[in-house]
Design an enzyme around this catalytic site. Structure first.
Site, PDB file in Angstrom:
ATOM      1  N   SER A 146      60.100   9.039   1.813  1.00 55.44           N
ATOM      2  CA  SER A 146      60.532  10.219   1.058  1.00 55.44           C
ATOM      3  C   SER A 146      62.009  10.061   0.733  1.00 55.44           C
ATOM      4  O   SER A 146      62.750   9.420   1.497  1.00 55.44           O
ATOM      5  CB  SER A 146      60.352  11.486   1.905  1.00 55.44           C
ATOM      6  OG  SER A 146      60.995  12.592   1.292  1.00 55.44           O
ATOM      7  N   TYR A 160      61.830  15.962   9.677  1.00 59.23           N
ATOM      8  CA  TYR A 160      60.992  15.277   8.670  1.00 59.23           C
ATOM      9  C   TYR A 160      61.782  14.129   8.032  1.00 59.23           C
ATOM     10  O   TYR A 160      61.284  13.007   7.915  1.00 59.23           O
ATOM     11  CB  TYR A 160      60.557  16.295   7.611  1.00 59.23           C
ATOM     12  CG  TYR A 160      59.860  15.677   6.406  1.00 59.23           C
ATOM     13  CD1 TYR A 160      58.520  15.278   6.484  1.00 59.23           C
ATOM     14  CD2 TYR A 160      60.532  15.498   5.197  1.00 59.23           C
ATOM     15  CE1 TYR A 160      57.883  14.716   5.382  1.00 59.23           C
ATOM     16  CE2 TYR A 160      59.896  14.941   4.100  1.00 59.23           C
ATOM     17  CZ  TYR A 160      58.573  14.548   4.195  1.00 59.23           C
ATOM     18  OH  TYR A 160      57.948  13.991   3.099  1.00 59.23           O
TER      19      TYR A 160
HETATM   20  P1  NAP Z   1      49.564  17.076   0.760  1.00 62.75           P
HETATM   21  O1  NAP Z   1      49.257  17.482  -0.637  1.00 62.75           O
HETATM   22  O2  NAP Z   1      49.931  18.096   1.782  1.00 62.75           O
HETATM   23  O3  NAP Z   1      48.356  16.173   1.300  1.00 62.75           O
HETATM   24  C1  NAP Z   1      48.445  15.657   2.592  1.00 62.75           C
HETATM   25  C2  NAP Z   1      47.281  14.711   2.826  1.00 62.75           C
HETATM   26  O4  NAP Z   1      47.478  14.129   4.117  1.00 62.75           O
HETATM   27  C3  NAP Z   1      45.957  15.424   2.849  1.00 62.75           C
HETATM   28  O5  NAP Z   1      44.980  14.539   2.334  1.00 62.75           O
HETATM   29  C4  NAP Z   1      45.744  15.679   4.344  1.00 62.75           C
HETATM   30  O6  NAP Z   1      44.379  15.746   4.731  1.00 62.75           O
HETATM   31  C5  NAP Z   1      46.354  14.434   4.933  1.00 62.75           C
HETATM   32  N1  NAP Z   1      46.793  14.613   6.306  1.00 62.75           N
HETATM   33  C6  NAP Z   1      47.699  15.487   6.810  1.00 62.75           C
HETATM   34  N2  NAP Z   1      47.813  15.336   8.141  1.00 62.75           N
HETATM   35  C7  NAP Z   1      46.963  14.337   8.478  1.00 62.75           C
HETATM   36  C8  NAP Z   1      46.600  13.730   9.704  1.00 62.75           C
HETATM   37  N3  NAP Z   1      47.151  14.126  10.853  1.00 62.75           N
HETATM   38  N4  NAP Z   1      45.671  12.735   9.683  1.00 62.75           N
HETATM   39  C9  NAP Z   1      45.092  12.338   8.525  1.00 62.75           C
HETATM   40  N5  NAP Z   1      45.392  12.887   7.332  1.00 62.75           N
HETATM   41  C10 NAP Z   1      46.307  13.875   7.316  1.00 62.75           C
HETATM   42  O7  NAP Z   1      50.791  16.034   0.787  1.00 62.75           O
HETATM   43  P2  NAP Z   1      51.437  15.099  -0.355  1.00 62.75           P
HETATM   44  O8  NAP Z   1      52.526  15.876  -0.991  1.00 62.75           O
HETATM   45  O9  NAP Z   1      50.398  14.448  -1.173  1.00 62.75           O
HETATM   46  O10 NAP Z   1      52.160  14.036   0.600  1.00 62.75           O
HETATM   47  C11 NAP Z   1      51.638  12.757   0.856  1.00 62.75           C
HETATM   48  C12 NAP Z   1      52.745  11.917   1.446  1.00 62.75           C
HETATM   49  O11 NAP Z   1      53.858  11.907   0.547  1.00 62.75           O
HETATM   50  C13 NAP Z   1      53.299  12.431   2.778  1.00 62.75           C
HETATM   51  O12 NAP Z   1      53.575  11.333   3.628  1.00 62.75           O
HETATM   52  C14 NAP Z   1      54.590  13.133   2.380  1.00 62.75           C
HETATM   53  O13 NAP Z   1      55.514  13.167   3.436  1.00 62.75           O
HETATM   54  C15 NAP Z   1      55.040  12.249   1.250  1.00 62.75           C
HETATM   55  N6  NAP Z   1      55.984  12.896   0.333  1.00 62.75           N
HETATM   56  C16 NAP Z   1      55.613  13.971  -0.415  1.00 62.75           C
HETATM   57  C17 NAP Z   1      56.554  14.563  -1.257  1.00 62.75           C
HETATM   58  C18 NAP Z   1      56.237  15.764  -2.102  1.00 62.75           C
HETATM   59  O14 NAP Z   1      57.181  16.359  -2.675  1.00 62.75           O
HETATM   60  N7  NAP Z   1      54.979  16.156  -2.260  1.00 62.75           N
HETATM   61  C19 NAP Z   1      57.848  14.052  -1.326  1.00 62.75           C
HETATM   62  C20 NAP Z   1      58.179  12.950  -0.552  1.00 62.75           C
HETATM   63  C21 NAP Z   1      57.241  12.371   0.275  1.00 62.75           C
HETATM   64  P3  NAP Z   1      43.535  17.134   4.615  1.00 62.75           P
HETATM   65  O15 NAP Z   1      43.275  17.317   3.129  1.00 62.75           O
HETATM   66  O16 NAP Z   1      42.319  16.871   5.404  1.00 62.75           O
HETATM   67  O17 NAP Z   1      44.411  18.208   5.166  1.00 62.75           O
END
Ligand code: NAP
Length: 251
Positions: A146, A160
């Site tokens: 991130s 985080y």
């Molecule tokens: P999201 O929409 O909240 O989706 C999270 C995904 O991770 C879901 O598929 C969830 O499964 C799964 N998950 C959460 N906890 C888990 C666990 N303990 N074991 C297995 N699966 C788990 O998140 P996102 O925004 O797509 O983020 C994905 C990645 O990108 C993360 O690592 C996040 O830190 C990183 N990121 C995101 C952003 C942003 O602005 N969105 C920015 C920087 C980095 P369920 O559907 O079953 O809950």
């Protein structure tokens, strides 16, 4: 069942960036294991979309915050596909905004167990299967960091940010450790991306609220991050390892 398509495991493939990676990878010919922790329906929807388009996919339940679950996730991939060629360490969590003087040990344990230990243990399982040292055919790992790793997330969630800093360092070290074993290891640093993660941290409008801080003046989409991940996974990146690509609209 052992097929001819390369096999990709996407942790947290049910929603957001992971779902976009799963769908995009299937379009590029990967068979995909779509991991989820609680959203079975969302994972099944991703799998159905892949199968409807003629691709191969399975949904695999499991919490990457549990070492036992990680073993079962990889065992399911072994049983179904009989091979592994790529891993996207995408599953990750935030928490509600808190200052350091409010954070509990329980909060930190969850954050680091899922974001850091989970990614490292998954990478270990992938290396056991893909490394030429273990008789594997090589492969690629992409970790999802991130921009928080660089920005620090003061006043919101420094824990985080620190967990993603660990992912950056892990990416560099692992890339060098397995560079002669046919495995490339890279990462992306998404900026503010429009997914559900912000609501899960109690800030549903975070992407919109932070837009003025983004040079491109808009949040990114899950597909835009997925495209960068797919590049790092794929045949256009054969000399790229130990790299961390910012996908952040200039932030
Ligand atoms: P999201 O929409 O909240 O989706 C999270 C995904 O991770 C879901 O598929 C969830 O499964 C799964 N998950 C959460 N906890 C888990 C666990 N303990 N074991 C297995 N699966 C788990 O998140 P996102 O925004 O797509 O983020 C994905 C990645 O990108 C993360 O690592 C996040 O830190 C990183 N990121 C995101 C952003 C942003 O602005 N969105 C920015 C920087 C980095 P369920 O559907 O079953 O809950």
């Amino acid at each position: 069942m052992t097929g001819t398509s390369p096999v990709l495991l996407v942790t947290g493939g049910s929603r957001g960036i992971g779902a976009a990676v799963s769908l995009g990878a299937a379009r590029q010919g990967w068979a995909v294991a779509v991991n989820y922790v609680s959203s079975k329906d969302a994972a099944e929807t991703v799998v159905a979309a892949i199968r409807d388009a003629g691709g191969e996919a399975i949904a695999v339940a499991g919490d990457v915050g549990s070492a036992g679950d990680i073993e079962s996730i990889f065992a399911a991939v072994d049983r179904h596909f009989g091979r592994l060629d790529g891993l996207v360490n995408n599953a990750g969590v935030v928490d509600v905004p808190e200052r350091i003087d409010e954070m509990t040990p329980q909060r930190l344990d969850r954050m680091f167990r899922i974001n850091v230990t989970g990614s490292i243990l998954c990478a270990g399982q992938a290396v056991r299967r893909m490394s030429t040292r273990h008789g594997g055919q090589g492969g690629a790992i992409v970790n999802v960091s991130s921009m928080a790793a660089i920005l620090g997330s003061a006043g919101q969630y420094v824990d985080y940010a620190a967990s993603k800093g660990a992912i950056d360092t892990f990416t560099l070290g692992l890339a060098r450790e397995v560079a002669t074993e046919g495995i490339r290891v890279n990462a992306v640093r998404p900026g503010i991306i429009d997914t559900d993660i912000h609501a899960s941290g109690g800030l549903p409008d975070r992407a919109r609220d932070l837009t003025p801080l983004i040079p491109m003046q808009r949040p990114g989409t899950a597909d835009e991050v997925a495209d960068a991940i797919l590049y790092l996974l794929g045949p256009s990146a054969t000399y790229v390892t130990g790299s961390i690509l910012n996908v952040s609209g200039g932030r």
